[in-house]
Enzyme design. Structure first.
Site, short mmCIF file in Angstrom:
data_model
loop_
_atom_site.label_atom_id
_atom_site.label_comp_id
_atom_site.label_asym_id
_atom_site.label_seq_id
_atom_site.Cartn_x
_atom_site.Cartn_y
_atom_site.Cartn_z
N ARG A 126 0.83 -1.21 0.00
CA ARG A 126 0.00 0.00 0.00
C ARG A 126 0.86 1.25 0.00
NH1 ARG A 126 -4.07 -0.40 4.53
NH2 ARG A 126 -5.09 -1.66 2.94
N TYR A 127 1.86 1.26 0.86
CA TYR A 127 2.76 2.42 0.95
C TYR A 127 4.00 2.11 0.12
CZ TYR A 127 -0.04 3.23 5.19
OH TYR A 127 -1.05 3.43 6.07
N ARG B 236 7.07 0.24 2.10
CA ARG B 236 6.98 -0.94 2.96
C ARG B 236 5.85 -1.87 2.52
NH1 ARG B 236 5.10 3.68 5.11
NH2 ARG B 236 3.48 3.75 6.72
N CYS C 44 -3.04 -18.57 14.27
CA CYS C 44 -2.72 -17.78 15.46
C CYS C 44 -2.87 -18.65 16.70
CB CYS C 44 -3.68 -16.59 15.59
SG CYS C 44 -3.75 -15.56 14.11
N CYS D 33 -9.07 -14.01 17.58
CA CYS D 33 -9.72 -12.87 18.23
C CYS D 33 -11.03 -12.58 17.51
CB CYS D 33 -8.81 -11.65 18.13
SG CYS D 33 -7.12 -12.01 18.64
N CYS E 15 -10.90 -9.63 15.08
CA CYS E 15 -9.82 -9.64 14.08
C CYS E 15 -10.26 -8.99 12.76
CB CYS E 15 -9.40 -11.08 13.79
SG CYS E 15 -8.09 -11.19 12.56
N ARG F 10 -8.95 -9.65 10.00
CA ARG F 10 -8.88 -10.67 8.95
C ARG F 10 -9.64 -11.92 9.37
NH1 ARG F 10 -3.28 -9.08 8.92
NH2 ARG F 10 -3.15 -7.29 7.52
N ASP G 108 -11.89 -1.22 12.79
CA ASP G 108 -12.29 -1.14 11.38
C ASP G 108 -13.69 -1.71 11.19
OD1 ASP G 108 -9.84 -0.10 10.35
OD2 ASP G 108 -8.95 -2.09 10.54
N ASP H 25 -7.97 3.59 9.81
CA ASP H 25 -7.48 3.02 8.55
C ASP H 25 -8.54 3.35 7.50
OD1 ASP H 25 -5.83 1.64 6.82
OD2 ASP H 25 -5.58 -0.07 8.17
N LYS I 104 -3.40 4.53 6.75
CA LYS I 104 -3.70 4.93 8.13
C LYS I 104 -3.47 6.43 8.31
CE LYS I 104 -2.38 0.50 10.12
NZ LYS I 104 -1.69 -0.07 8.94
C1 LIG Z 1 -0.61 -0.76 8.75
C2 LIG Z 1 0.02 -1.15 7.50
C3 LIG Z 1 1.40 -1.00 7.32
C4 LIG Z 1 2.32 -0.48 8.38
O1 LIG Z 1 2.06 0.85 8.64
P1 LIG Z 1 2.90 1.65 9.73
O2 LIG Z 1 2.20 2.95 9.81
O3 LIG Z 1 4.29 1.74 9.23
O4 LIG Z 1 2.85 0.87 11.00
C5 LIG Z 1 1.93 -1.35 6.09
N1 LIG Z 1 1.15 -1.82 5.10
C6 LIG Z 1 -0.16 -1.97 5.26
C7 LIG Z 1 -0.96 -2.49 4.13
C8 LIG Z 1 -0.78 -1.65 6.46
O5 LIG Z 1 -2.10 -1.81 6.61
S1 SF4 Z 2 -6.07 -10.18 15.63
FE1 SF4 Z 2 -6.39 -11.74 14.04
S2 SF4 Z 2 -4.38 -12.09 13.17
FE2 SF4 Z 2 -4.06 -11.06 15.15
S3 SF4 Z 2 -3.80 -12.71 16.65
FE3 SF4 Z 2 -5.97 -12.18 16.64
S4 SF4 Z 2 -6.90 -13.60 15.16
FE4 SF4 Z 2 -4.69 -13.61 14.78
#
Ligand SMILES: *Cc1c(COP(=O)(O)O)cnc(C)c1O
Ligand code: SF4
Length: 351
Positions: free
Chosen positions: A97-98, A101, A110, A114, A117, A119, A277, A314, A321
């Site tokens: 996305r960025y 990184r 996991c 959670c 979560c 995801r 989210d 986000d 973010k």
């Molecule tokens: C949150 C996130 C990151 C990391 O973001 P930071 O602000 O550096 O912690 C990188 N890629 C994606 C897709 C994210 O959702």
């Molecule tokens: S938030 Fe989602 S990915 Fe993170 S530990 Fe919990 S279940 Fe696993």
């Protein structure tokens, strides 16, 4: 059931987790039929250590881990992938996305699942992330020179065996344009035994390496969790926390202040407080943004700057973010700002 028997390895503790509706109903005061309906949609796992936290009376851990019928209530707003992670995925397992990184999803499993979560539809599948997917991810990073930081996430990367995780880290370390490595995990708080002295020493071979840990409630900072953090901190790994703001778990200034204080004493620097989210199946955890802003404002008066995380939303559609800040400026003109301080006293600041 004995909780967290001292002789067991972390792998054995995972293997003995509660993950069937019948077992959950047998150990917790929940309706098997309802839990089973939730689990048709979303997986559950409560390992023996986490079960111990619940048995010790932690309502906050109960709420985060025990399936709840509220998860089946869909809201029109809620989406399975509101952050467009799939669209921003150039190869499976990578979210780019960025520019500088990438997220690299190396495990779909996991130590606990959670309920909040982001995801929750993807985690907990039967199959591990395949070696081909990992290869394709490493290959993408290697041929994308803009990537300066790789964030291992999932699922929980610490579900991989030491050797497997170290070999992935070594491969990424070998790519010369990658400067920093980061791991996102919930293990220190949900299965602290995962962090062994050998593991912490092994991670130290990959510096600069950062570990960000999800901690949502002071109940999670047990002596065992603190020891897990200490092993990594002693290995020179800077530790950060990522906390999810959750209704009924930590949506109050008092709980958050205690959490941030405890994190600092465990040598974990509060990094982000995530606004929840709009993920399908998590409506019962959602809070208005003013709750998060009130938390940040209260922290500002009660704890040093080292203990104050950034409060992040986000953006939908993959916008990334963005930090939200309480507004301290009441009025501004060419000549001055009118601001209030942590005691709500008003000051004029000349420009
Ligand atoms: C949150 C996130 C990151 C990391 O973001 P930071 O602000 O550096 O912690 C990188 N890629 C994606 C897709 C994210 O959702
Ligand atoms: S938030 Fe989602 S990915 Fe993170 S530990 Fe919990 S279940 Fe696993």
């Amino acid at each position: 059931m004995t909780f967290a028997s001292p002789g067991l390895s972390w792998q054995e503790m995972i293997a003995q987790s509660l993950c069937k509706a019948r077992d959950l109903a047998a150990h917790l005061n929940v309706n098997e039929h309802l839990v089973s309906r939730v689990m048709d949609q979303y997986p559950a796992r409560i390992n023996a250590y986490a079960l111990g936290l619940i048995a010790d009376g932690s309502r906050a851990v109960f709420r985060q881990l025990v399936p709840d019928a509220a998860e089946l209530e869909e809201t029109s707003l809620a989406d399975a992938d509101p952050l467009c992670e799939q669209k921003q995925s150039p190869v499976p397992g990578i979210v780019h996305r960025y520019p500088d990184r990438v997220l690299f999803l190396v495990s779909g499993q996991c130590a606990v699942y959670c309920r909040h979560c982001m995801r929750k539809r993807e985690v907990g599948g039967r199959d591990p992330v395949s070696p081909e997917t990992i290869e394709a991810g490493i290959d993408y990073i290697a041929r994308t020179p803009g990537v300066k930081e790789v964030i291992l996430s999932g699922g929980d990367p610490l579900m991989l065996e030491d050797d497997r995780l170290f070999s992935i880290l070594a491969r990424i370390r070998g790519i010369c344009h990658v400067e920093c490595l980061r791991i996102h995990t919930r293990m220190p708080g949900m299965l602290p035994r995962r962090i062994t002295p050998d593991f912490a020493r092994g991670l130290a071979r990959f510096h600069p390496l950062f570990v960000n840990i999800q901690f949502n409630h002071p109940d999670e900072l047990t002596p065992a969790a603190r020891s897990a953090c200490a092993l990594m901190a002693d290995a020179g790994i800077p530790l950060g926390s990522q906390t999810v703001l959750l209704a009924g778990v930590n949506d109050s200034p008092a709980v958050m202040t205690e959490l941030m204080r405890k994190l600092l004493t465990a040598r974990v620097r509060p990094y982000y407080l995530h606004h929840p989210d709009p993920i399908r199946g998590t409506a019962h955890f959602r809070v208005p943004a003013k709750t998060g802003l009130a938390v940040i404002e209260a922290l500002r008066g009660r704890i040093g700057g080292m203990g104050i995380p950034h409060y992040m939303i986000d953006l939908p559609g993959g916008g990334g973010k963005v930090p939200l800040l309480p507004e301290h400026v009441i009025q501004r003109s060419e000549k001055e700002l009118i601001v209030y301080n942590f005691e709500k006293k008003i000051y004029t600041y000349p420009l």
